[in-house]
Write an enzyme that holds these catalytic residues in place. Structure first.
Site, PDB file in Angstrom:
ATOM      1  N   GLU A 135       0.817  -1.217   0.000  1.00 31.90           N
ATOM      2  CA  GLU A 135       0.000   0.000   0.000  1.00 31.90           C
ATOM      3  C   GLU A 135       0.848   1.263   0.000  1.00 31.90           C
ATOM      4  O   GLU A 135       0.446   2.294  -0.541  1.00 31.90           O
ATOM      5  CB  GLU A 135      -0.950   0.017   1.192  1.00 31.90           C
ATOM      6  CG  GLU A 135      -2.088  -1.006   1.121  1.00 31.90           C
ATOM      7  CD  GLU A 135      -1.691  -2.357   1.702  1.00 31.90           C
ATOM      8  OE1 GLU A 135      -0.499  -2.564   2.007  1.00 31.90           O
ATOM      9  OE2 GLU A 135      -2.588  -3.217   1.849  1.00 31.90           O
TER      10      GLU A 135
ATOM     11  N   PHE B   3     -11.187  -7.745  13.886  1.00 34.06           N
ATOM     12  CA  PHE B   3     -10.085  -8.156  13.012  1.00 34.06           C
ATOM     13  C   PHE B   3      -9.798  -7.048  11.990  1.00 34.06           C
ATOM     14  O   PHE B   3     -10.698  -6.527  11.353  1.00 34.06           O
ATOM     15  CB  PHE B   3     -10.454  -9.454  12.286  1.00 34.06           C
ATOM     16  CG  PHE B   3      -9.372  -9.908  11.341  1.00 34.06           C
ATOM     17  CD1 PHE B   3      -8.130 -10.302  11.823  1.00 34.06           C
ATOM     18  CD2 PHE B   3      -9.591  -9.906   9.968  1.00 34.06           C
ATOM     19  CE1 PHE B   3      -7.126 -10.697  10.950  1.00 34.06           C
ATOM     20  CE2 PHE B   3      -8.588 -10.301   9.095  1.00 34.06           C
ATOM     21  CZ  PHE B   3      -7.353 -10.688   9.585  1.00 34.06           C
ATOM     22  N   GLN B   4      -8.534  -6.694  11.853  1.00 34.27           N
ATOM     23  CA  GLN B   4      -8.075  -5.637  10.949  1.00 34.27           C
ATOM     24  C   GLN B   4      -8.780  -4.305  11.210  1.00 34.27           C
ATOM     25  O   GLN B   4      -9.053  -3.542  10.288  1.00 34.27           O
ATOM     26  CB  GLN B   4      -8.219  -6.063   9.481  1.00 34.27           C
ATOM     27  CG  GLN B   4      -7.267  -7.216   9.137  1.00 34.27           C
ATOM     28  CD  GLN B   4      -7.071  -7.423   7.653  1.00 34.27           C
ATOM     29  OE1 GLN B   4      -7.972  -7.178   6.870  1.00 34.27           O
ATOM     30  NE2 GLN B   4      -5.880  -7.880   7.266  1.00 34.27           N
TER      31      GLN B   4
ATOM     32  N   LYS C  54     -17.368  -1.345   5.925  1.00 30.77           N
ATOM     33  CA  LYS C  54     -17.720  -2.342   4.920  1.00 30.77           C
ATOM     34  C   LYS C  54     -19.238  -2.437   4.706  1.00 30.77           C
ATOM     35  O   LYS C  54     -19.698  -2.559   3.580  1.00 30.77           O
ATOM     36  CB  LYS C  54     -17.160  -3.706   5.338  1.00 30.77           C
ATOM     37  CG  LYS C  54     -17.428  -4.781   4.292  1.00 30.77           C
ATOM     38  CD  LYS C  54     -16.677  -6.061   4.580  1.00 30.77           C
ATOM     39  CE  LYS C  54     -16.921  -7.048   3.434  1.00 30.77           C
ATOM     40  NZ  LYS C  54     -16.140  -8.272   3.586  1.00 30.77           N
TER      41      LYS C  54
ATOM     42  N   MET D 116      23.813   9.653   2.720  1.00 31.23           N
ATOM     43  CA  MET D 116      23.682  10.972   3.335  1.00 31.23           C
ATOM     44  C   MET D 116      23.999  10.906   4.824  1.00 31.23           C
ATOM     45  O   MET D 116      24.649  11.799   5.374  1.00 31.23           O
ATOM     46  CB  MET D 116      22.276  11.531   3.101  1.00 31.23           C
ATOM     47  CG  MET D 116      22.126  12.988   3.481  1.00 31.23           C
ATOM     48  SD  MET D 116      23.258  14.065   2.572  1.00 31.23           S
ATOM     49  CE  MET D 116      22.178  14.666   1.266  1.00 31.23           C
TER      50      MET D 116
END
Lengths: 185, 583
Positions: free
Chosen positions: B52, B114-115, B164, B482
């Site tokens: 993502e 969940f999630q 959802k 760097m």
């Protein structure tokens, strides 16, 4: 680098630190308060007090924020508040004639009759109210500006404060000043 | 108007179509499945990424290159939290994005389902605004508000979190009109016009100035104001320095260009700013990487600041003439005002431009060339040559980013893409993929470090799958370069955790993904591999440039220091170090 021999500096603006009262009108949406407090926390601004409540207009809440800080920081706070999508109006009313009120509930230990008498006297002088009484305590309701409440607390502290809750400052610009200065837009 | 009846997920697709979206980037998961089901039939391109974060950077690169709103889609919980770095990157650089995330069904919210993650809470400080949809009736309006907020005013990412069950629910709906969208946001009214009194004041300062400098930032690019910047510079004969984000807003081959200023700015840009009597800041925000020590930044200059965001004005430095407005609109008015009462611009600038020319000749942007070992700067110069200076360059973050900024000369806006504000390693490659998808007619080069590239290496698969023929140049020095440079300068060369001693074979890595892998280890091979890379246009090409390991980015103004303390050449390093220590 040796090319710059004379050190020049920008004149720094004078640092003025002071207390500011900021009123914010917001759309009373889900999470709007978190947005405002998150802004203060995330940018390291210190809030002295913050109160929020509904207004007479539907879906509009009003928030009063008291901050102490450098002028530039306060200016930045106001700009950041204005930047939030849900804020409708932000005003620093510190320098306008305004009414400032806070409510405190204080549960004071009453050791003996002398203490009771003395506390009652103070409550009357400060135009407070005893709203609950028990064998060992008075619960007092007091309203006023911040200074008045601080003064009252200082006076009753020796008796023993068992518990205290304060609302934080609410503020509103005085109508006379508002209409004169055309700030009632 | 007749109301249609559709599933929440289909409403999402309908609004995207109505907003003119042609590509979305993302990765599905449980809570966003309904939306993906609707996307299956959508009349626009749906790019499946491998992570993502890469999706977010691709949408970002697409937005930077095209000027359109980038769209990224992710599922709840980890899908959404993987967007965080990408959103923060876009937020810092004011890039218009709309992120659509699935959320657990409403009745599960707050139960640690969940999630489930509090995505609104997590993304609040890194988005311009975010929404949790709690009623399907609000869905079309919120989505339209998201696009409107993302692209107007100071642009930025907006996230819409959709439970959802709302994506599954069927409801009557219609897409709100532009007016309805505006009216629904009473607290959001960006000032675009600029105060005419302030514009007059600015014009007066420009007429009087003898040593003016235009300091142009990313706001000029976002506002599509390159034409106006050019006009203003040419009309008033004022030299132009751009920030890293402002690159391309003024052609760097023009004699008036001072190139970049600040920490890795040119000697002549920094000298000009230090000695200026007027600084005209255009869509720039006086970032610490630009100003260094704030009390010594442009110490004698009056400052005009044009910016769409009032909160950017006088934030770190007090300015004399603030102008809140859209850069393009304000510049048009300012040019008109200046033209109404012209002065002898050429004569007025003669001695100033002569001085600047002397600075340019004294310390041009350069490096120690070599015919034994590949110098990273030489790679960038050769990329410039083989692409005729016309490619879109998308850089990661680190030394290679600064070399890409310094040694490729940019000539048009939206040509140089990089994470200027947040400094996100791993940005360059996925952003290049997004840019190439948005601008297929352009050659797009990702200039990456070996450390930076590997942070989003997985999305080589995406570039191969969709046949996105980006070129990836890895400036491979085997270091987090760097950080290594700072350790060398400021930590007595104690190279703590910067040596990338174990690396993949980048050529084989590319090949394993189905891309083309090339390598150059000698200066004589640099041009050869680049020419070969330019001939491949059906899939990504990765070129591993094995470069001088301890080359430094110079000039450099150490963080928080004055331009006086600029380190110009490696030889002067110890001297500057001493100055740094004495402070």
């Amino acid at each position: 680098m040796q090319d710059i021999k004379v050190v020049k500096t920008r004149p720094e603006p004078e640092k003025k630190i002071g207390k500011h009262i900021i009123t914010v009108k917001v759309q009373h949406n889900f999470g709007v308060l978190a947005r405002i407090t998150g802004l203060f926390a995330g940018r390291g601004y210190n809030i002295e007090s913050l109160t929020v409540g509904r207004t007479h207009e539907p879906n509009i809440a009003r928030i009063t924020i008291v901050v102490e800080g450098e002028e530039r920081v306060v200016e930045q706070i106001i700009k950041q508040l204005r930047k939030l999508i849900e804020t409708l109006k932000v005003r620093d009313i510190t320098d306008l004639p305004h009414i400032e009120r806070e409510l405190a509930l204080i549960k004071i230990h009453t050791e003996n009759d002398r203490a009771r008498d003395e506390i009652m006297r103070l409550v009357n002088i400060f135009r407070g109210k005893v709203v609950d009484v028990s064998q060992e305590s008075y619960t007092v309701e007091i309203t006023g500006d911040n200074d008045k409440i601080e003064a009252f607390i200082d006076l009753i502290r020796p008796f023993g404060i068992k518990e205290m809750a304060r609302t934080g400052t609410l503020a509103m610009v005085r109508e006379s000043a508002a209409s004169k200065e055309g700030v009632l837009d | 108007m007749q109301m249609k009846k559709k599933r929440g997920a289909d409403i999402v697709v309908d609004v995207l179509v109505s907003e003119g979206v042609d590509t979305v980037f993302g990765l599905p998961g449980g809570a966003i499945m309904e939306v993906y089901d609707a996307l299956f039939d959508a009349p626009f391109r749906n790019v499946l990424t491998r992570h993502e974060q890469a999706a977010c950077h691709m949408a970002d690169g697409y937005a930077r290159a095209t000027g359109k709103v980038g769209v990224v889609i992710a599922t709840s919980g980890p899908g959404a939290t993987n967007l965080v770095t990408g959103l923060a990157t876009a937020y810092m650089d004011s890039i218009p994005l709309v992120a659509i995330t699935g959320q657990v069904p409403r009745h599960y919210i707050g139960t640690d389902a969940f999630q489930e993650a509090d995505v609104i809470g997590i993304t609040r400080p890194i988005t311009k605004h975010n929404f949790l949809v709690t009623d399907i009736k609000d869905l079309p309006l919120i989505l339209r508000q998201a696009f409107y907020i993302a692209k107007t005013g100071r642009p930025g990412p907006v996230l819409v979190d959709i439970p959802k069950d709302i994506t599954q629910q069927v409801s009557e709906y219609r897409i709100p009109t532009d007016e309805e969208v505006k009216e629904s946001l009473p607290g959001y009214n960006p000032h675009t016009e600029g105060n005419p009194v302030q514009i007059k004041k600015a014009a007066e300062l420009i007429r009087k100035a003898t040593k003016p400098v235009l300091y142009v930032g990313g706001g000029a690019v976002l506002s599509d104001a390159a034409e106006e910047v050019y006009k203003l510079a040419k009309l008033t004969n004022i030299p132009v320095t751009t920030t890293n984000m402002g690159k391309g807003a003024f052609p760097e081959n023009d004699p008036l260009s001072l190139h970049m200023l600040g920490m890795h700015g040119t000697y002549y840009a920094n000298m000009a700013v230090y000695n200026a009597d007027l600084l005209i800041a255009i869509g720039a925000r006086f970032d610490d990487r630009v100003t260094g020590k704030i009390t010594e930044f442009a110490p004698e200059a009056k400052i005009i600041h044009i910016d769409i965001d009032p909160a950017s004005i006088s934030k770190t430095i007090t300015v004399d003439v603030p102008i809140v407005g859209d850069v393009k609109t304000v510049l048009k008015k300012l040019i008109k005002e200046l033209e109404s009462k012209p002065v002898e611009w050429i004569a007025a600038r003669e001695s100033w431009l002569k001085q600047i020319q002397e600075w340019k000749e004294k310390h041009p942007l350069t490096y120690r060339k070599s015919d034994k070992i590949i110098k990273p700067q030489a790679v960038i110069e050769e990329i410039y040559n083989v692409t005729g200076g016309d490619a879109i360059i998308s850089a990661g973050v680190g030394q290679h980013q600064m070399w890409a900024a310094m040694f490729y000369k940019y000539s048009y806006p939206r040509q140089f893409l990089n994470s200027g504000g947040l400094g996100t390693m791993g940005f360059g490659f996925p952003a290049a993929v997004g840019a190439k998808i948005g601008r297929p007619e352009k050659t797009v080069f990702a200039i990456e470090g070996d450390g930076s590239f590997i942070m989003n290496v997985q999305d080589l698969a995406t570039a191969v799958q969709y046949r996105v023929p980006v070129k990836i140049a890895i400036i491979n020095n085997g270091f987090l370069g760097m950080v290594r440079q700072w350790q060398q300068f400021f930590y007595d060369s104690r190279y703590a955790s910067v040596c990338l001693s174990v690396q993949p074979d980048f050529v084989k890595l590319a090949e394993s993904f189905g891309a083309v892998g090339l390598r150059a280890t000698k200066p004589s091979e640099v041009r050869e591999v680049l020419v070969k890379a330019m001939e491949i246009n059906d899939r990504p090409v990765l070129i591993d440039f094995v470069v001088d390991r301890e080359e430094n980015v110079l000039p450099m103004v150490p963080a928080g220091k004055s331009y006086r303390e600029m380190i110009l050449t490696p030889k002067q390093k110890s001297e500057a170090e001493t100055m740094y220590l004495v402070g």
